[in-house]
Write a protein that holds these residues in place. Structure first.
Motif, PDB file in Angstrom:
ATOM      1  N   GLN A  26       0.835  -1.196   0.000  1.00 47.40           N
ATOM      2  CA  GLN A  26       0.000   0.000   0.000  1.00 47.40           C
ATOM      3  C   GLN A  26       0.872   1.248   0.000  1.00 47.40           C
ATOM      4  O   GLN A  26       2.025   1.220   0.442  1.00 47.40           O
ATOM      5  N   VAL A  27       0.324   2.342  -0.499  1.00 49.26           N
ATOM      6  CA  VAL A  27       1.100   3.577  -0.664  1.00 49.26           C
ATOM      7  C   VAL A  27       0.916   4.501   0.538  1.00 49.26           C
ATOM      8  O   VAL A  27      -0.205   4.729   1.002  1.00 49.26           O
ATOM      9  N   VAL A  28       2.028   5.015   1.035  1.00 46.09           N
ATOM     10  CA  VAL A  28       2.037   6.035   2.085  1.00 46.09           C
ATOM     11  C   VAL A  28       2.758   7.257   1.525  1.00 46.09           C
ATOM     12  O   VAL A  28       3.892   7.150   1.045  1.00 46.09           O
ATOM     13  N   SER A  29       2.104   8.409   1.561  1.00 44.90           N
ATOM     14  CA  SER A  29       2.648   9.631   0.960  1.00 44.90           C
ATOM     15  C   SER A  29       3.230  10.567   2.019  1.00 44.90           C
ATOM     16  O   SER A  29       2.858  10.514   3.194  1.00 44.90           O
ATOM     17  N   VAL A  30       4.143  11.430   1.571  1.00 47.73           N
ATOM     18  CA  VAL A  30       4.757  12.427   2.449  1.00 47.73           C
ATOM     19  C   VAL A  30       4.800  13.757   1.709  1.00 47.73           C
ATOM     20  O   VAL A  30       5.273  13.835   0.573  1.00 47.73           O
ATOM     21  N   VAL A  31       4.282  14.797   2.366  1.00 45.28           N
ATOM     22  CA  VAL A  31       4.349  16.159   1.826  1.00 45.28           C
ATOM     23  C   VAL A  31       5.102  16.991   2.859  1.00 45.28           C
ATOM     24  O   VAL A  31       4.524  17.491   3.815  1.00 45.28           O
ATOM     25  N   ALA A  32       6.408  17.112   2.665  1.00 52.57           N
ATOM     26  CA  ALA A  32       7.236  17.776   3.681  1.00 52.57           C
ATOM     27  C   ALA A  32       8.563  18.221   3.088  1.00 52.57           C
ATOM     28  O   ALA A  32       9.046  17.645   2.110  1.00 52.57           O
ATOM     29  N   PRO A  33       9.183  19.247   3.693  1.00 47.59           N
ATOM     30  CA  PRO A  33      10.533  19.671   3.281  1.00 47.59           C
ATOM     31  C   PRO A  33      11.577  18.796   3.967  1.00 47.59           C
ATOM     32  O   PRO A  33      11.252  17.771   4.578  1.00 47.59           O
ATOM     33  N   ASN A  34      12.831  19.219   3.907  1.00 48.03           N
ATOM     34  CA  ASN A  34      13.938  18.411   4.439  1.00 48.03           C
ATOM     35  C   ASN A  34      14.112  18.582   5.949  1.00 48.03           C
ATOM     36  O   ASN A  34      15.109  19.134   6.430  1.00 48.03           O
ATOM     37  N   VAL A  35      13.150  18.087   6.695  1.00 45.63           N
ATOM     38  CA  VAL A  35      13.220  18.073   8.154  1.00 45.63           C
ATOM     39  C   VAL A  35      13.502  16.636   8.599  1.00 45.63           C
ATOM     40  O   VAL A  35      13.394  15.704   7.798  1.00 45.63           O
ATOM     41  N   PRO A  36      13.905  16.420   9.867  1.00 45.67           N
ATOM     42  CA  PRO A  36      14.273  15.062  10.299  1.00 45.67           C
ATOM     43  C   PRO A  36      13.231  13.982  10.024  1.00 45.67           C
ATOM     44  O   PRO A  36      13.581  12.871   9.619  1.00 45.67           O
ATOM     45  N   SER A  37      11.962  14.297  10.222  1.00 48.65           N
ATOM     46  CA  SER A  37      10.923  13.292   9.992  1.00 48.65           C
ATOM     47  C   SER A  37      10.882  12.871   8.534  1.00 48.65           C
ATOM     48  O   SER A  37      10.640  11.700   8.214  1.00 48.65           O
ATOM     49  N   MET A  38      11.131  13.802   7.621  1.00 47.23           N
ATOM     50  CA  MET A  38      11.169  13.463   6.196  1.00 47.23           C
ATOM     51  C   MET A  38      12.275  12.454   5.923  1.00 47.23           C
ATOM     52  O   MET A  38      12.080  11.485   5.171  1.00 47.23           O
ATOM     53  N   TYR A  39      13.423  12.672   6.540  1.00 55.44           N
ATOM     54  CA  TYR A  39      14.525  11.722   6.367  1.00 55.44           C
ATOM     55  C   TYR A  39      14.162  10.357   6.939  1.00 55.44           C
ATOM     56  O   TYR A  39      14.365   9.321   6.297  1.00 55.44           O
ATOM     57  N   GLU A  40      13.610  10.324   8.138  1.00 56.01           N
ATOM     58  CA  GLU A  40      13.257   9.061   8.782  1.00 56.01           C
ATOM     59  C   GLU A  40      12.248   8.260   7.972  1.00 56.01           C
ATOM     60  O   GLU A  40      12.328   7.030   7.897  1.00 56.01           O
TER      61      GLU A  40
END
Length: 341
Positions: free
Chosen positions: A60-74
């Motif tokens: 299943q697909v999980v999307s992310v809408v975020a800049p380069n913050v720690p959570s985006m990297y994780e």
């Protein structure tokens, strides 16, 4: 091939190794927040565990809408570690395009940066009637940096990122791909020449692209990497996984700003960074322009920067390399090799 002699290629194992080989070394630095590789490993496992608890299933697909913050990297690790397919979405899209991508990908859950919450909520409102909406989780890095409660409204969200993560198991056995050909990421082109196109890349392809990038750029062990390239852009050209492979330090940057870049380069002794030609132009014309006290490897892509910009920025201590890639190829596919002459 059988399980005894053929383990599916995947970059996710790089994080396991980083936690062992570089456990006490810094993995992520952002404002006054920093993590070691052991902590990042635990946090990614916790988030992967929480995603499975929320009902996210393999494929299943999980999307992310975020800049380069720690959570985006994780999330570059945590989402595929849950067995899901990672879908990083450009934060600069309009609500209409974003809505189309979320519907086309059949995304089950979306991580949303607090600065993009109104955009994503508008995109969701454009879904056809009687269409099931993806669940939303709010990313608020300012809450993490300050250690205080978030002031952002969560009425449309399941919870904050940290709240979801805290419920996870740090000893979670992550979901390994059944085959290295299983999809790991789903990207979309920017739509500059036509409507955005979906690009699915397998664990095998991401592994190959990551190793190619490390070798081609001659990246050493434990570099200090400044995230000026958006991770949503072709998965940061595979360097989220590459930095884990070499135990690098990821210096996260929410917004590209010339004065902030120079400050972080000097403060953290940055060794590597990416930058589009426009970023090189910005740095070369910055009022903060000054000769660095150490060399910084910078890789640019697309059309070659103008010769005067290259001359000026190299004089400052940046060592420029040039390559070209596509969303469809997962990153850089051709590059200009430096020669000793």
């Amino acid at each position: 091939p059988n399980p005894a002699n053929s383990t599916p290629l995947t970059t996710l194992g790089f994080l396991d190794r980083a936690a062992t080989a570089y456990g006490d070394s810094p993995s992520i630095v952002y404002n006054n927040v920093s993590y070691t590789w052991l902590q990042t490993h635990c946090r990614c496992l916790q988030m992967a565990s929480s995603l499975t608890s929320l009902g996210i299933q393999r494929g299943q697909v999980v999307s992310v809408v975020a800049p380069n913050v720690p959570s985006m990297y994780e999330l570059q690790f945590a989402v595929p570690m849950s067995g899901a397919v990672l879908n990083n979405i450009n934060t600069r899209l309009d609500a209409h395009t974003l809505s189309i991508l979320l519907q086309h990908s059949e995304s089950k859950l979306v991580f949303v940066d607090h600065h993009s919450s109104s955009l994503v909520l508008e995109a969701i409102s454009l879904f056809p009637r009687n269409t099931k909406h993806p669940q939303l989780i709010l990313i608020d890095d300012e809450m993490v940096s300050s250690g205080s409660k978030s002031t952002s409204s969560t009425s449309h969200f399941l919870d904050h990122y940290e709240g979801i993560l805290e419920d996870g198991d740090p000893k979670f056995k992550w979901v390994r791909p059944k085959s290295e050909w299983d999809p790991m990421v789903l990207n979309y082109t920017s739509g500059t020449t036509s409507c955005p196109k979906g690009v699915s890349l397998s664990h095998r392809e991401i592994f190959k692209k990551t190793m190619d990038a490390l070798v081609d750029w001659s990246v050493p062990n434990q570099p200090v990497y400044l995230w000026t390239l958006p991770i949503f852009h072709a998965n940061g050209w595979s360097f989220p996984w590459g930095m884990a492979a070499v135990g690098g330090t990821n210096i996260c940057l929410r917004k590209v700003d010339h004065s902030q870049i120079y400050h972080l380069v000097q403060q953290h002794k940055v060794t590597h960074m990416y930058g589009a030609p426009v970023v090189l132009n910005m740095l070369s014309n910055s009022p903060d322009l000054k000769i660095l006290d150490h060399y910084v490897q910078i890789l640019t892509a697309g059309s070659p920067p103008p010769a005067p910009v290259l001359a000026k920025i190299e004089l400052m201590g940046f060592v420029v390399s040039h390559g070209y890639g596509l969303t469809e190829t997962g990153g850089i596919v051709v590059s200009c090799a430096w020669k000793q002459k």
